[in-house]
Design a protein around this motif. Structure first.
Motif, mmCIF file in Angstrom:
data_model
loop_
_atom_site.group_PDB
_atom_site.id
_atom_site.type_symbol
_atom_site.label_atom_id
_atom_site.label_comp_id
_atom_site.label_asym_id
_atom_site.label_seq_id
_atom_site.Cartn_x
_atom_site.Cartn_y
_atom_site.Cartn_z
ATOM 1 N N ARG A 1 3.261 59.667 55.687
ATOM 2 C CA ARG A 1 3.668 60.881 55.311
ATOM 3 C C ARG A 1 4.776 61.390 56.145
ATOM 4 O O ARG A 1 5.660 62.253 55.559
ATOM 5 C CB ARG A 1 2.414 61.894 55.782
ATOM 6 N N HIS A 2 4.815 60.843 57.341
ATOM 7 C CA HIS A 2 6.206 61.347 58.157
ATOM 8 C C HIS A 2 6.942 59.893 58.401
ATOM 9 O O HIS A 2 7.342 59.820 59.613
ATOM 10 C CB HIS A 2 5.620 62.001 59.546
ATOM 11 N N ALA A 3 7.424 59.215 57.477
ATOM 12 C CA ALA A 3 8.031 57.943 57.469
ATOM 13 C C ALA A 3 9.354 58.169 57.856
ATOM 14 O O ALA A 3 10.085 59.066 57.731
ATOM 15 C CB ALA A 3 8.425 57.457 56.012
ATOM 16 N N GLY A 4 9.671 57.422 59.098
ATOM 17 C CA GLY A 4 10.794 57.473 59.852
ATOM 18 C C GLY A 4 10.942 58.464 61.116
ATOM 19 O O GLY A 4 11.867 58.713 61.625
ATOM 20 N N SER A 5 9.835 59.146 61.134
ATOM 21 C CA SER A 5 9.590 59.831 62.298
ATOM 22 C C SER A 5 9.520 59.130 63.882
ATOM 23 O O SER A 5 9.079 57.955 63.882
ATOM 24 C CB SER A 5 8.585 60.901 62.091
ATOM 25 N N VAL A 6 9.563 59.769 64.737
ATOM 26 C CA VAL A 6 9.054 59.455 66.022
ATOM 27 C C VAL A 6 7.793 58.767 66.244
ATOM 28 O O VAL A 6 7.540 57.462 66.727
ATOM 29 C CB VAL A 6 9.298 60.294 67.257
#
Length: 351
Positions: free
Chosen positions: A150-155
Motif C-alpha cells: 500500500r505504501h510502495a516506495g516508502s521508508v
C-alpha cells in the motif's frame, strides 16, 4: 461437474504417484535392510557357535554340530527373510506400508519399537513448534506485505525489503546457534536444550514447554517472516496495478475495501499455495534446526533413523512426507477453484 472430474483426476494422479513412490522407497530400503540383516544373521550365528554350538561339538561330535549349525542358519534366514526373493520382499513391504503397517525398529525410540507409535509421538511435537511458528510467520508476513504494498516506495517498504533480504539469506541453523550463544549461553534467558522435562505436570509443564519453545519459535519467525512479507508485497503490488483496481478506486470505494476485498482476494491463489505448503510442510519438522535446539520432533527423528540404520522407520517417515506433499497439491487444487473461477473454467474445458 467438470470441476469435480478435474479434482477426481488430480486425486487419482496423487494416488498413482503415492503407489510409485512407495514401491521405489521399498525397493531402496529393503536392499539396505537385506545387507544389514545378513550381518545380524552372521553375528548371531557366530555367537551360537561359541556358546551352544561349542557344547554340541564337544558332547555329540562334529557331524551333529554341522547339522545343528545348518538348522540354526536356516531358522535365522527365515527370521530375517533372507530366504525370500528380493522382489517378493519389496512387494510385501510396499503393501504393508500402504496399509500403514510400518513394522518395528531394532532399538526402542520414545519408549517403543512400533514405528507408527514413534511417528505419533513426534508429529505433535513438530506441530507444536513449526506449525505454531508458521502461523505467526503467515500472519506477520501477509500483514506487513500488504502494508508495504500500500505504501510502495516508502521508508517502511524499503526497510522491510532490506530486512527480508538479510534475514531470509541467513541459514536457519547458523541463526539458531547465534541466538543460543547470545540468549541462552551469555544472557541465560532461555535454556540451551528444548527437550521437555518429563517430570513436570499441569501448569508447570505448560510453562516449561513455552519457555523451551520460545527461542526456536523466535528463530524460525525471525528468519522466515521477512521473506513472506516481501513475497506478499510483490504479489500485491502487481495486483494493485490491475484495471479492476483502478476502476474500483474511480468509483470511490474505500481503500481498505479495495485492498482486502478486491486486491487480496485476486492475489490469494499464490499466497494460499504458500500457506498450504508451509503448514503441511511444518508437520515434517526440520532436521538441522531440531538438532541445533535438541528438539525431539520429526526432523530429529529422521536423523536418528539414519544414524541407527532403522530402515522400517525411514520407510515410514518417507511415506509420511510423501503423503503430506501430495495432500498439499490436491488441497491447493481444491481451494483454487473457490478463489479463482478461471480454474474451474479451465479445468472444465480440458476435461
Amino acid at each position: 461437474m467438470g470441476y469435480l472430474k478435474y479434482l477426481a483426476f488430480r486425486i487419482v494422479n496423487a494416488i498413482i504417484v503415492l503407489l510409485i513412490v512407495t514401491f521405489i522407497i521399498s525397493a531402496l530400503f529393503v536392499k539396505v535392510a537385506e545387507e544389514s540383516n545378513k550381518s545380524k544373521m552372521y553375528e548371531e550365528l557366530m555367537l551360537w557357535e561359541r556358546s551352544e554350538g561349542a557344547k554340541i561339538k564337544q558332547s555329540q561330535g562334529l557331524e551333529a554340530f554341522e547339522q545343528a549349525k545348518a538348522a540354526k542358519q536356516a531358522s535365522l534366514e527365515d527370521k530375517y527373510e533372507l530366504n525370500v526373493p528380493y522382489w517378493q520382499k519389496v512387494y510385501n513391504k510396499a503393501i504393508r506400508t500402504l496399509k500403514l503397517d510400518f513394522g518395528t525398529t531394532s532399538m526402542p525410540i520414545f519408549g517403543t519399537n512400533n514405528v507408527s507409535d514413534i511417528i505419533k509421538v513426534a508429529v505433535p511435537r513438530s506441530i507444536l513448534l513449526f506449525t505454531t511458528a508458521t502461523i505467526i510467520v503467515i500472519i506477520l508476513g501477509i500483514f506487513l506485505g500488504v502494508r508495504a504494498a500500500r505504501h510502495a516506495g516508502s521508508v517502511f517498504d524499503r526497510a522491510l525489503s532490506i530486512f527480508a533480504l538479510v534475514t531470509y539469506s541467513l541459514p536457519m541453523w547458523w541463526t539458531g546457534m547465534m541466538f543460543l550463544l547470545i540468549f541462552a549461553y551469555k544472557l541465560g534467558w532461555f535454556p540451551l536444550s528444548s527437550m521437555f522435562d518429563p517430570q513436570l505436570t499441569g501448569w508447570a509443564h505448560i510453562k516449561d514447554v513455552i519457555w523451551r519453545l520460545a527461542l526456536p519459535v523466535f528463530t524460525y519467525v525471525f528468519v522466515i517472516f521477512g521473506g513472506w512479507a516481501w513475497t506478499t508485497r510483490n504479489i500485491m503490488i502487481g495486483t494493485l496495478q490491475e484495471d479492476f483496481i483502478m476502476a474500483a478506486r474511480a468509483k470511490g470505494i474505500p481503500e481498505h475495501k479495495i485492498i482486502y476485498g478486491h486486491a487480496l482476494r485476486a492475489a490469494a491463489p499464490p499466497i494460499v499455495t504458500m500457506i498450504i505448503f508451509a503448514l503441511l510442510g511444518s508437520l515434517g519438522g526440520a532436521i538441522i534446526s531440531e538438532l541445533v535446539f535438541n528438539y525431539p520432533g520429526m526432523g530429529r527423528l529422521y536423523w536418528v533413523a539414519l544414524q541407527q540404520n532403522e530402515t522400517s522407520l525411514l520407510i515410514g517417515l518417507t511415506y509420511f512426507f510423501t503423503v503430506l506433499y501430495l495432500a498439499s497439491v490436491v488441497l491447493a487444487d481444491m481451494i483454487y477453484g473457490f478463489l479463482d473461477p478461471r480454474v474451474k473454467v479451465g479445468a472444465s474445458a480440458r476435461m
